[in-house]
Scaffold this motif. Structure first.
Motif: not given
Lengths: 351, 645
Positions: B270-271, B300-301, B308-310, B351-352
């Motif tokens: 999921r985006t 994104y998860a 999710p990554s946020h 997160d990145g």
């Protein structure tokens, strides 16, 4: 003079009849003998291909599946290839779940015969022959989220393929990240990819398609193959382990400082080639220490050895958006040549 | 540096207290004199100060025809912009004149809304219904637009409707594959006392793409299962004083929820992309002040959607512009200077990037000069941007337009321009853990173009326009995620894009009949030209990926009173998918047919549109090598009550 012309006429008739015979021959098999290069393509571009390099040629034939089947596409990364009873099994990994497949082609022509698809096939990794028209295809199954540790489904499975009926007849539940398999007599030894963390070596009865035994290792067992003497070699973490398949007993264990990669047998199966710390090394099976000798001052995306010519094949990937190269060396590590192939060369199949 | 800032502040103090002067006409194309006391020139800077370059305004009929479409669809069928499409309802990025997805500035009411972490816009998230006006500015616009305007700019704006008292719009689309869209909006306006007038629009939409295809494959290519739920809310408020002063408040909230492989509970991805954009503008005759806030969220998860990554990025934007008429009182010559300054504050937590809060400030100063006579239009602009630790170089441009022929039947304008452009490295390029490069330099482009534009009115019935443009755009320090350095980003490449664009329109009107055609052709040759390592030799001079060398659009329509038939076609040549051009997708021609009828249900005007898309059932391939859908259908109903038309 007359005699000669009669002879000449006879030759022409003979030639014509031979030519005539030839035209009614079965279609040519351009991929009968040579080297198949599996190109992974760029992951989400799903543009992997199979190239073919005839022995003695310096030009690879590109995307031979497309050449043989102009209206079709493989649409994924090439994960493996195997010849089984005259058929070629191409293992295709698409970046989207449900779109992986095994494309089964006529081995010499690459003309498609049938396709095994999801849900029978999810993340196929390797195909081996376990009997006439019978194949095992190891499959990771659908992948979850790597960052949450659910990337490798527990367990993965082995798809039992009947090439006569064109069907997957059974799924054998195997280990997490199930990958390479080696047939020894009627038993299949099954390992896993090191990233899965599953430490079990699995032994499957190829007659009944049932799991016979699980052996726990100190690290994830990645199978290499059988040496000249019929002994099984396994890479487990930093260790190269030699095993007596019949008794499952460990014969020898060679421990490296760091784990070697691309461990491949030489043509006579008496030596290994492997990559370590940016170099390529050679090591005798009989060695008692894990100290190989450097033969090539660089590393490769993957290594292969042609059992017919003993030539070493090293795959080079400049980027996953441009064609890679195959660099060839003789068995002593002397450079022969370099051949441009396709996107992300990552596996060889010698035929 | 500090001294310069003070100098700037001083300059602004001077600007803001400067004397007022009269407004001026808009462009060479405007021939009639407008009443300036009421109609202030509100065209945003890119449309007025980039002389000598091509500007394409999309007409309202086209906007109405794509009322349920995404910006991707509209631009594909009406411009040479090439899109890299990941699937129906999925990510769509643009290549404008051979440049990358980072090289098109997307402006909403004059503010760049490219997502700052990625430095690009996903055009699938911008439905055409979300704005009122659309134009496309071709070529470098760095000095007027700022960062990202290397290949060109896409300009979206909201517009008031001062005549409207109250109207309701209801739109419903029923399309193939169980795809639905609903739109609901109201427009309102009133006088506020003696001096003020008010106009507003509230509009909401919901789009559900289920993509339940009746087939899983097309000619050997899979169709990727995916669903997209899109929601949005638009709120525009305009207040106008009779002196010409205007205050506007614009908001656009978008929420895009894409799920790939929804059928698989483990592999599903999921985006979710959400954006909130707020802007307040004050415009007097000579002064404009904008203040905005934009928040962009990306989640994104995979598998489990709960954690999710946020990515969360906020931008606070303020911009002040002041315009001077340097030669007031002169009849045939207008000389205007517009000086402006912009300050943006960025805050991102990603997160990145390790989840830490990263902030930076960006300042821009610019001076735009515009000279207009009967025959000449000249613009000379300069911009200096200041970005915390990443200062782009000074960016000037010069553009000239000259009326070669000025007759009653036809006129021809010659155009030419030279301009620099730049792109500030994206937040990802600088801050992404390990791979980002804190020393990344801004990219730098230089665009030269020239062209001829002609209009001819052969009679009251028959009108023709034609434009030919050639350009050369050289972009250096082009960012590259270098695979030989484990995908660390570097300023490695040099890209040269050159091309030719031809467009023509022909309209014919007689006895209740209307007919027209619009044809466009573009040749785009874009290649990487620097050998920076051994293997770069294999890619030097090769066409850039996903950039077709030839594209063409051809649209024709016939209208009889309230019924209109339109055929839209777009064709593009092969698109290479690898840097060395060893693999490509074949060229493809897409064609849509649209039949519209405006009828009345009692007092309520209802526009009915029947749409057949991809009528030739052509096989178009997505960037992920999946088939895009074949022939498909849609029925659209748009109820406008009461209507102005």
């Amino acid at each position: 003079m007359k005699k000669q012309s009669t002879k000449g006429l006879a030759l022409i008739v003979l030639a014509l009849s031979v030519w005539n015979c030839k035209t009614s021959d079965p279609e040519p098999t351009p991929y009968e003998s040579g080297v198949f290069i599996l190109n992974s393509g760029n992951f989400s571009d799903n543009n992997g291909t199979v190239s073919f390099l005839p022995r003695g040629s310096q030009t690879a034939l590109t995307d031979i599946f497309r050449s043989a089947n102009p209206d079709l596409t493989l649409s994924g990364g090439m994960q493996g290839y195997a010849d089984i009873s005259g058929k070629g099994l191409i293992l295709v990994d698409n970046s989207t779940a449900g779109q992986d497949k095994v494309e089964v082609v006529e081995a010499g022509t690459f003309k498609t015969r049938f396709t095994l698809k999801s849900p029978d096939i999810e993340n196929p990794r390797q195909a081996i022959q376990v009997g006439p028209n019978r194949a095992y295809v190891s499959c990771w199954d659908v992948s979850g989220d790597f960052s949450k540790g659910t990337f490798y489904k527990d367990p993965g499975y082995i798809a039992v393929v009947d090439l006569n009926s064109s069907k997957v007849t059974k799924k054998i539940l195997a280990v997490k990240g199930v990958e390479r398999m080696v047939l020894v007599g009627t038993e299949v030894f099954v390992g896993s990819t090191t990233y899965s963390g599953d430490k079990n070596l699995l032994i499957v009865d190829a007659n009944t398609d049932e799991v016979k035994q699980r052996i726990e290792f100190s690290a994830t067992p990645e199978l290499i193959g059988l040496d000249f003497d019929g002994k099984l070699w396994i890479l487990a973490g930093k260790d190269l382990v030699q095993i007596e398949p019949a008794t499952r007993a460990t014969i020898k264990r060679l421990t490296f400082a760091t784990a070697p990669s691309n461990v491949t047998f030489s043509a006579d199966r008496k030596r290994f080639y492997y990559n370590l710390s940016g170099k390529t090394y050679r090591l005798d099976n009989t060695s008692t220490t894990a100290s190989g000798s450097q033969i090539i001052a660089r590393t490769f995306n993957t290594l292969g050895v042609d059992p017919q010519t003993k030539t070493i094949y090293g795959a080079v990937v400049p980027s996953y958006k441009q064609a890679g190269y195959v660099v060839r060396y003789d068995e002593g590590g002397t450079l022969i040549d370099s051949v441009k192939v396709e996107i992300g060369p990552s596996g060889f199949y010698f035929r | 540096m500090q001294a310069l800032r003070w100098w700037v502040l001083g300059l602004f103090a001077g600007v803001l207290t400067g004397q007022r002067s009269v407004a001026q006409t808009d462009s060479l194309r405007t021939t009639s004199v407008v009443s300036l006391s009421v109609v202030t020139v509100r065209a945003i800077a890119p449309e007025r100060f980039i002389a000598g370059q091509k500007l394409q305004r999309i007409d309202s009929t086209t906007l109405l025809q794509f009322q349920f479409g995404s910006l991707t669809d509209l631009l594909t069928f009406n411009t040479p912009l090439a899109f890299k499409n990941y699937g129906s309802g999925q990510l769509a990025t643009v290549s404008f004149r051979g440049t990358s997805a980072n090289h098109t500035a997307v402006l909403w009411n004059g503010i760049n809304i490219n997502q700052p972490n990625l430095g690009q816009t996903d055009f699938s998230t911008l439905p055409v219904a979300g704005f009122d006006l659309l134009s496309v500015q071709y070529g470098a616009g760095g000095c007027v637009v700022g960062s990202d305007a290397v290949g060109g700019s896409v300009l979206l704006s909201s517009a008031p409707d001062w005549k409207q008292k109250f109207s309701v719009t209801l739109g419903q689309q029923l399309a193939s594959f169980q795809n639905y869209q609903t739109q609901l909006g109201i427009r309102y306006g009133t006088k506020l006392g003696e001096n003020w007038q008010f106009s507003g629009r509230s509009f909401g939409y919901r789009h559900q793409l289920n993509n339940t295809y009746p087939y899983q494959e097309r000619r050997g290519y899979f169709l990727e299962p995916s669903t997209t739920a899109q929601r949005g809310l638009v709120q525009d408020l305009f207040f106008r004083h009779k002196s010409g002063k205007q205050i506007s408040v614009n908001a656009w909230l978008t929420d895009n929820d894409l799920i790939i492989a929804p059928q698989d509970p483990i592999a599903r991805e999921r985006t979710r992309t959400q954006s909130a954009r707020f802007l307040t503008t004050y415009e007097a005759n000579q002064l404009s002040i904008r203040m905005g806030w934009i928040r962009d969220l990306i989640d994104y998860a995979k598998e489990d959607f709960s954690g999710p990554s946020h990515t969360e990025t906020d931008r606070l934007i303020s911009r002040v512009e002041r315009e001077f008429n340097l030669w007031p009182g002169h009849q045939s010559v207008n000389l205007n200077l517009r000086v402006g300054g912009e300050w943006s504050h960025y805050r991102t937590r990603t997160d990145g990037y390790g989840g830490r809060l990263i902030t930076e400030n960006r300042q821009d100063l610019y001076a735009l000069l515009r000279l207009q006579t009967n025959r000449w239009l000249v613009s000379a602009n300069v911009r200096q941007a200041f970005v915390t630790r990443f200062n782009p170089p000074l960016t000037p441009s010069l553009g000239v337009e000259y009326k070669l022929v000025q007759r009653s039947i036809w006129n021809v304008i010659a155009k030419s321009s030279i301009g620099y452009s730049y792109r500030v490295p994206t937040l990802n390029e600088r801050y992404w853990l390990v791979l980002g490069n804190p020393d990344q330099r801004p990219e730098r482009g230089m665009n030269i173009e020239g062209g001829l534009a002609a209009t001819a009115a052969f009679s009251d019935q028959l009108k023709l326009t034609a434009e030919a443009t050639a350009y050369h755009n050289r972009v250096d320090d082009w960012a590259y995620w270098n695979p030989t350095k484990n995908y660390h980003v570097e300023n490695l490449q040099l890209v040269v894009a050159r091309g030719l664009e031809l467009t023509t329109t022909l309209t014919y009107t007689r006895n209740g009949w209307q007919a027209g055609l619009r044809a466009g052709y573009a040749y785009t040759r874009a290649s990487q030209e620097r050998v920076y390592d051994t293997y770069a030799q294999d890619v030097v001079g090769k066409q850039l990926v996903y950039v077709p060398m030839h594209t063409g659009t051809f649209n024709v329509y016939v209208q009889r009173t309230k019924t209109r038939l339109t055929v839209q076609t777009q064709t593009s040549s092969r698109r290479y998918v690898t840097f060395d051009n060893t693999q490509f997708f074949k060229g493809v021609t897409l064609a849509n047919v649209l039949l519209e009828h405006l009828m009345k249900l009692g007092p309520v005007p209802v526009r009915v549109q029947g749409q057949a898309n991809n009528v030739f059932d052509a096989l178009a391939i997505s960037a992920k090598r999946n088939a895009l859908p074949g022939r498909n259908w849609a029925i659209n109903l748009i109820i406008n009550f009461p209507s102005n038309t």
